[in-house]
Design an enzyme around this catalytic site. Structure first.
Site, PDB file in Angstrom:
ATOM      1  N   GLU A   1      68.266  31.230  -3.532  1.00  0.00           N
ATOM      2  CA  GLU A   1      67.704  32.482  -2.976  1.00  0.00           C
ATOM      3  C   GLU A   1      67.297  33.499  -4.051  1.00  0.00           C
ATOM      4  O   GLU A   1      67.596  34.689  -3.951  1.00  0.00           O
ATOM      5  CB  GLU A   1      68.701  33.124  -1.994  1.00  0.00           C
ATOM      6  CG  GLU A   1      68.947  32.279  -0.767  1.00  0.00           C
ATOM      7  CD  GLU A   1      69.823  32.925   0.303  1.00  0.00           C
ATOM      8  OE1 GLU A   1      70.322  34.042   0.086  1.00  0.00           O
ATOM      9  OE2 GLU A   1      70.005  32.296   1.357  1.00  0.00           O
TER      10      GLU A   1
ATOM     11  N   GLU B   1      70.752  25.621   3.864  1.00  0.00           N
ATOM     12  CA  GLU B   1      71.697  26.558   4.497  1.00  0.00           C
ATOM     13  C   GLU B   1      71.138  26.858   5.879  1.00  0.00           C
ATOM     14  O   GLU B   1      69.990  27.295   5.998  1.00  0.00           O
ATOM     15  CB  GLU B   1      71.828  27.867   3.705  1.00  0.00           C
ATOM     16  CG  GLU B   1      72.615  27.748   2.429  1.00  0.00           C
ATOM     17  CD  GLU B   1      72.853  29.097   1.749  1.00  0.00           C
ATOM     18  OE1 GLU B   1      72.976  30.121   2.443  1.00  0.00           O
ATOM     19  OE2 GLU B   1      72.912  29.092   0.512  1.00  0.00           O
TER      20      GLU B   1
HETATM   21  O1  AHR Z   1      76.164  31.170   3.220  1.00  0.00           O
HETATM   22  C1  AHR Z   1      76.413  32.507   2.888  1.00  0.00           C
HETATM   23  C2  AHR Z   1      75.353  33.083   1.962  1.00  0.00           C
HETATM   24  O2  AHR Z   1      74.142  33.165   2.660  1.00  0.00           O
HETATM   25  C3  AHR Z   1      75.003  32.269   0.737  1.00  0.00           C
HETATM   26  O3  AHR Z   1      75.860  32.544  -0.316  1.00  0.00           O
HETATM   27  C4  AHR Z   1      73.613  32.697   0.436  1.00  0.00           C
HETATM   28  O4  AHR Z   1      72.861  31.695  -0.183  1.00  0.00           O
HETATM   29  C5  AHR Z   1      73.035  33.110   1.778  1.00  0.00           C
HETATM   30  O5  AHR Z   1      72.423  34.337   1.735  1.00  0.00           O
END
Ligand code: AHR
Length: 493
Positions: free
Chosen positions: A171, A286
């Site tokens: 990210e 994610e």
């Molecule tokens: O999964 C929690 C957080 O969400 C992670 O650390 C990040 O990559 C995302 O913003």
């Protein structure tokens, strides 16, 4: 009545098992006291919590991402290898916690071996260097007489860990990320890391950090596409303010599907422009429902493993998770990796305390996907009623979310259906072409009294119930209860 047409010869393609992956980050109690707690009476000799591990093993996770997440952008992997007594404490500036480094690369690999998962490591492109990332690849995968391969041997691992999938940062598009960059800077940086990491081990597969944004993703693909095997996309579903929370959350799956299709076309456009012959797929590395528990430790005390992001999930969330799994299978031509964020305690299907654990509502669609699915996705034509979803491009979402899969040996047909309707059961009439189903079927149902019910320690309001169905036929009408997920397994001829 809703109608579902299935033709055995109309296939989407093979489903990559890696779409059923997961993620562990050095965040809150995910690793420390979640999966790893050497002090606990509930842990084994490696320090793994036996109760959590047993629940994880049932999910049959093919690939596990590590060590972050936001955490990785300030992480130096050398802190987490070697004798545990020599490892430093560090301030983790992503989550404002104290990182003890008692769990590092080798503990992660051991955990992957225990769960039967392939390790997927994300490199630090925030504060890390190209050298450091290449050194990590060499430490994990090196087979020659070189310093980092020898260091791994010295740490007790003669054989390489063979880590095949590597992420090019996390990210980096967001201002919350340590080392945040604009698209052009990230793409140039990622190109250099990718080049040197692949030179270190040409067999690795690399995941570039996508941003779910056409401008960023296009720039990354154009600058770095020749080095990428995947482009990442993160999706956290949440209800839309001022809209019905149940329906607006469920409809998020449709928004994600819209972007997956846009991104797939961008990838093809980049491949055509750059004349790239190798495939690039999407790594949804994610995803989950996440909106209730946010934030990080903020009083400057830097606690060890504070309880962060410990979302308690209800049945609506489980339906959204079930539909998301359906969606990735429907789009298996595009999606090659999926990692639910995260595995234990942090926005997770499993919650632990010092005395035990429980399975959250969202555990059950994941369990169903592990137990009841085919390897080939079939095209499905669904006609059914819809509800308004102003935030999707189409403006409406079908009450039913369906995915049909076929076993590789063509012996079994699976129909996975989520009924988002919170007031009404739905009838689904089957119309099958090119196949006949046997007279018996297995049905697994995930539902509960209301969309708001949650599970807890010693309280299981939502679970997965299996039963046999008799007198089934190829023109059967399936009854899908309100706010439920049903997975049917048919023998076919
Ligand atoms: O999964 C929690 C957080 O969400 C992670 O650390 C990040 O990559 C995302 O913003």
């Amino acid at each position: 009545m809703a109608q579902l047409n299935i033709d055995i010869d109309r296939r989407v393609g093979a489903i990559d098992p890696n779409i059923f992956g997961n993620f562990v980050e050095h965040l809150g109690r995910c690793i420390y006291t979640g999966i790893f707690d050497p002090e606990s009476r509930l842990s084994d000799t490696r320090g793994f919590r036996k109760d959590a591990l047993a629940a994880v093993q049932l999910l049959q996770i093919p690939i596990l991402r590590y060590p972050g997440g936001n955490f990785v952008s300030g992480y130096h992997w050398m802190d987490g290898v070697g004798p545990r007594n020599d490892r430093p404490n560090r301030q983790d500036l992503a989550w404002h916690s104290l990182e003890t480094n008692q769990f590092g690369t080798n503990e992660f690999i051991e955990f992957c071996r225990a769960t039967g998962s392939e390790p997927y490591i994300c490199a630090n492109l925030g504060t890390g260097s190209v050298d450091e990332a290449a050194g990590w690849v060499e430490y994990c995968n090196g087979t020659q007489d070189t310093p980092f391969a020898n260091l791994r041997r010295k740490h007790g691992y003669e054989h390489p860990h063979r880590v095949r999938h590597w992420g090019l940062g996390n990210e980096l598009y967001g201002s919350w990320q340590i080392g945040h960059k604009d698209a052009a800077d990230y793409a140039k940086t990622a190109f250099e890391f990718a080049k040197v990491m692949k030179w270190t081990d040409p067999t690795i597969k690399l995941v570039g950090c996508g941003a779910m944004n056409v401008d960023w993703d296009w720039k990354l693909l154009k600058t770095c596409g020749e080095r990428l095997d995947y482009i990442a996309a993160h999706f956290y579903m949440r209800p839309v303010p001022q809209q019905d929370s149940h329906y607006s959350l469920c409809a998020q799956v449709g928004c994600v599907e819209e972007y997956i299709r846009v991104l797939w076309q961008l990838i093809q456009a980049a491949r055509r422009t750059l004349k790239l012959r190798h495939p690039i797929r999407i790594a949804v590395d994610e995803w989950n429902v996440w909106y209730r528990e946010r934030g990080r430790a903020s009083d400057g005390s830097f606690p060890i493993a504070p309880p962060l992001l410990e979302e308690v999930y209800d049945l609506t969330d489980a339906l959204a998770v079930g539909a998301f799994l359906n969606m990735m299978q429907r789009n298996c031509y595009a999606v090659g990796i999926g990692c639910l964020a995260q595995l234990v305690n942090v926005i997770a299907p499993i919650l632990t305390s010092s005395d035990g654990m429980f399975r959250q509502t969202i555990y059950y669609p994941l369990l169903a996907a592990a137990m009841m699915r085919g390897e080939i996705a079939l095209q499905t034509h669904l006609e059914c009623d819809t509800f308004p979803s102003p935030h999707t491009l189409s403006g409406s979402t079908p009450y039913l979310d369906v995915c049909t899969t076929l076993s590789a040996a063509r012996h079994k047909l699976y129909i996975s259906v989520v009924n988002f309707n919170k007031d009404k059961s739905e009838k689904l009439k089957l119309s099958l072409t090119g196949l006949k189903v046997g007279t018996e079927a297995t049905l697994a149902t995930i539902t509960g009294e209301s969309p708001e019910v949650t599970n807890g320690y010693n309280r299981e309001a939502v679970s997965l119930r299996k039963r046999m169905l008799r007198k089934v036929s190829s023109d059967a009408t399936l009854a899908i209860p309100k706010h439920a997920m049903c997975i049917y397994e048919f023998d076919i001829s």
